[in-house]
Scaffold this motif. Structure first.
Motif, PDB file in Angstrom:
ATOM      1  N   LEU A 130      33.668  60.633  23.520  1.00  0.00           N
ATOM      2  CA  LEU A 130      34.944  60.202  22.961  1.00  0.00           C
ATOM      3  C   LEU A 130      36.046  61.226  23.181  1.00  0.00           C
ATOM      4  CD1 LEU A 130      33.627  58.878  19.525  1.00  0.00           C
ATOM      5  CD2 LEU A 130      34.038  57.543  21.590  1.00  0.00           C
ATOM      6  N   ALA A 131      35.669  62.455  23.512  1.00  0.00           N
ATOM      7  CA  ALA A 131      36.639  63.544  23.591  1.00  0.00           C
ATOM      8  C   ALA A 131      37.761  63.317  24.609  1.00  0.00           C
ATOM      9  CB  ALA A 131      35.917  64.862  23.875  1.00  0.00           C
ATOM     10  N   GLY A 183      37.504  61.546  11.414  1.00  0.00           N
ATOM     11  CA  GLY A 183      38.429  60.687  12.152  1.00  0.00           C
ATOM     12  C   GLY A 183      37.803  59.321  12.375  1.00  0.00           C
ATOM     13  N   ASP A 184      38.596  58.398  12.903  1.00  0.00           N
ATOM     14  CA  ASP A 184      38.100  57.039  13.122  1.00  0.00           C
ATOM     15  C   ASP A 184      36.862  57.036  14.018  1.00  0.00           C
ATOM     16  OD1 ASP A 184      40.168  55.769  11.647  1.00  0.00           O
ATOM     17  OD2 ASP A 184      41.517  55.977  13.351  1.00  0.00           O
ATOM     18  N   GLY A 185      36.965  57.745  15.150  1.00  0.00           N
ATOM     19  CA  GLY A 185      35.888  57.694  16.131  1.00  0.00           C
ATOM     20  C   GLY A 185      34.595  58.299  15.641  1.00  0.00           C
ATOM     21  N   ASN A 186      34.673  59.488  15.035  1.00  0.00           N
ATOM     22  CA  ASN A 186      33.414  60.112  14.625  1.00  0.00           C
ATOM     23  C   ASN A 186      32.849  59.456  13.366  1.00  0.00           C
ATOM     24  OD1 ASN A 186      35.300  61.698  12.817  1.00  0.00           O
ATOM     25  ND2 ASN A 186      33.399  62.786  12.332  1.00  0.00           N
ATOM     26  N   TRP A 187      33.707  58.814  12.560  1.00  0.00           N
ATOM     27  CA  TRP A 187      33.177  58.053  11.431  1.00  0.00           C
ATOM     28  C   TRP A 187      32.326  56.893  11.927  1.00  0.00           C
ATOM     29  CZ3 TRP A 187      33.928  52.886  10.105  1.00  0.00           C
ATOM     30  CH2 TRP A 187      33.378  52.497   8.869  1.00  0.00           C
ATOM     31  N   ALA A 188      32.875  56.128  12.894  1.00  0.00           N
ATOM     32  CA  ALA A 188      32.123  54.998  13.445  1.00  0.00           C
ATOM     33  C   ALA A 188      30.842  55.481  14.122  1.00  0.00           C
ATOM     34  CB  ALA A 188      32.992  54.233  14.440  1.00  0.00           C
TER      35      ALA A 188
END
Length: 240
Positions: free
Chosen positions: A24-25, A116-121
Motif C-alpha cells: 500500500l505504501a 489510517g484507512d488502509g492499515n485498518w482494513a
C-alpha cells in the motif's frame, strides 16, 4: 486467544504488519505528493505542510481543510471539516477495541496515532485470518505513515519549484482526486442517496456561505441520509 487474555504485542507482529503494508505504501506516497502540491497553492510552508500531515494524518480531512484554508482560513469551519471527515475513526477504534483493549496504554494509544484507512482494513482482514498479535496494527500503520510524510514533503518542495500550480491546471487536482475517491468507494445504487443529499445541500448553500461550510454541510447531509437509509437494513443485509 482465550477470552480476557492479553493479546501479544511483539516485534515479530510489528515486522509482519510493516511488511504486509508495503504493497500500500506507493499509493500512500503518491497521495502525499498530491497533498504537498496542493499545500503549495494554499500557501502553506514546507514545515506547515509536514506538520499538518503528521498531526491530522488523514488525506480526506487534509484535502477538505486545504479548501477551507484557501478560501479564507475561517477556523470554525476548518475544525468542523476535519472533525467531520475523521469521524469514521470512532468506528475504526471501536472495531479494534477487542484487539487493543488488553495492551498497555502506551502501546494502545501509540498504535491508534498511526491508524489510517488502509492499515485498518489490512489489520481487520488479518485478524479474520487468525492474526492475534496487536503489534501488526502498529507495524502496518508506521509503514503507511512514513511514505505519507515523505510524499507530503516531496510534493511541497516540488510544488514550490513549479510556482503557482494553477498555471499548469494542478489546482484541479483536489476536485479530480475527490472524484476518484468517490468512484473507488462507490458500492452501488444504495450510495446514491448520500451523494445526492450532499450535492443538494452544497448547491443550496453555495450562494450564501464559504466553501468551508459547504464541505461541512455536504458531509452532514450525506451522514444523515446514510443513517436514515441504513437504519433498518433489509433482512438479507442484516448481520447474522
Amino acid at each position: 486467544m482465550a477470552s480476557g487474555a492479553r493479546p501479544p504485542f511483539t516485534l515479530v507482529g510489528f515486522k509482519h504488519g510493516f511488511v504486509r503494508a508495503q504493497a500500500l505504501a506507493p499509493g500512500v506516497l503518491l497521495y502525499g505528493v498530491v497533498f504537498g502540491i496542493l499545500a503549495t497553492e494554499a500557501r502553506l510552508s514546507a514545515l506547515e505542510s509536514v506538520l499538518t500531515s503528521i498531526f491530522i494524518y488523514s488525506g480526506s480531512a487534509q484535502m477538505a481543510a486545504l479548501q477551507v484554508w484557501r478560501d479564507g482560513a475561517q477556523l470554525l469551519p476548518l475544525f468542523a471539516a476535519i472533525v467531520l471527515m475523521n469521524a469514521r475513526y470512532v468506528l475504526y477504534g471501536a472495531a479494534l477495541r477487542p484487539w487493543l483493549a488488553g495492551t498497555p496504554p502506551l502501546a494502545s494509544y501509540g498504535t491508534l496515532f498511526f491508524l489510517g484507512d488502509g492499515n485498518w482494513a489490512l489489520a481487520m482482514a488479518e485478524r479474520e485470518r487468525g492474526q492475534d498479535d496487536a503489534a501488526f496494527v502498529l507495524g502496518s500503520g508506521i509503514a503507511m505513515f512514513a511514505p505519507w510524510i515523505f510524499g507530503t514533503l516531496i510534493g511541497r518542495l516540488s510544488g514550490g519549484l513549479i510556482g503557482d500550480p494553477a498555471r499548469y491546471g494542478l489546482d484541479f487536482m483536489l476536485i479530480a482526486f475527490s472524484a476518484a475517491l468517490l468512484i473507488g468507494m462507490w458500492k452501488g445504487k444504495a450510495d446514491l442517496g448520500p451523494v445526492l443529499a450532499a450535492g443538494l445541500a452544497a448547491a443550496m448553500l453555495a450562494p450564501f456561505v464559504s466553501s468551508g461550510w459547504i464541505i461541512v454541510a455536504g458531509g452532514l447531509a450525506a451522514a444523515a441520509a446514510g443513517a436514515l437509509l441504513f437504519r433498518n437494513p433489509a433482512p438479507s443485509e442484516a448481520l447474522p
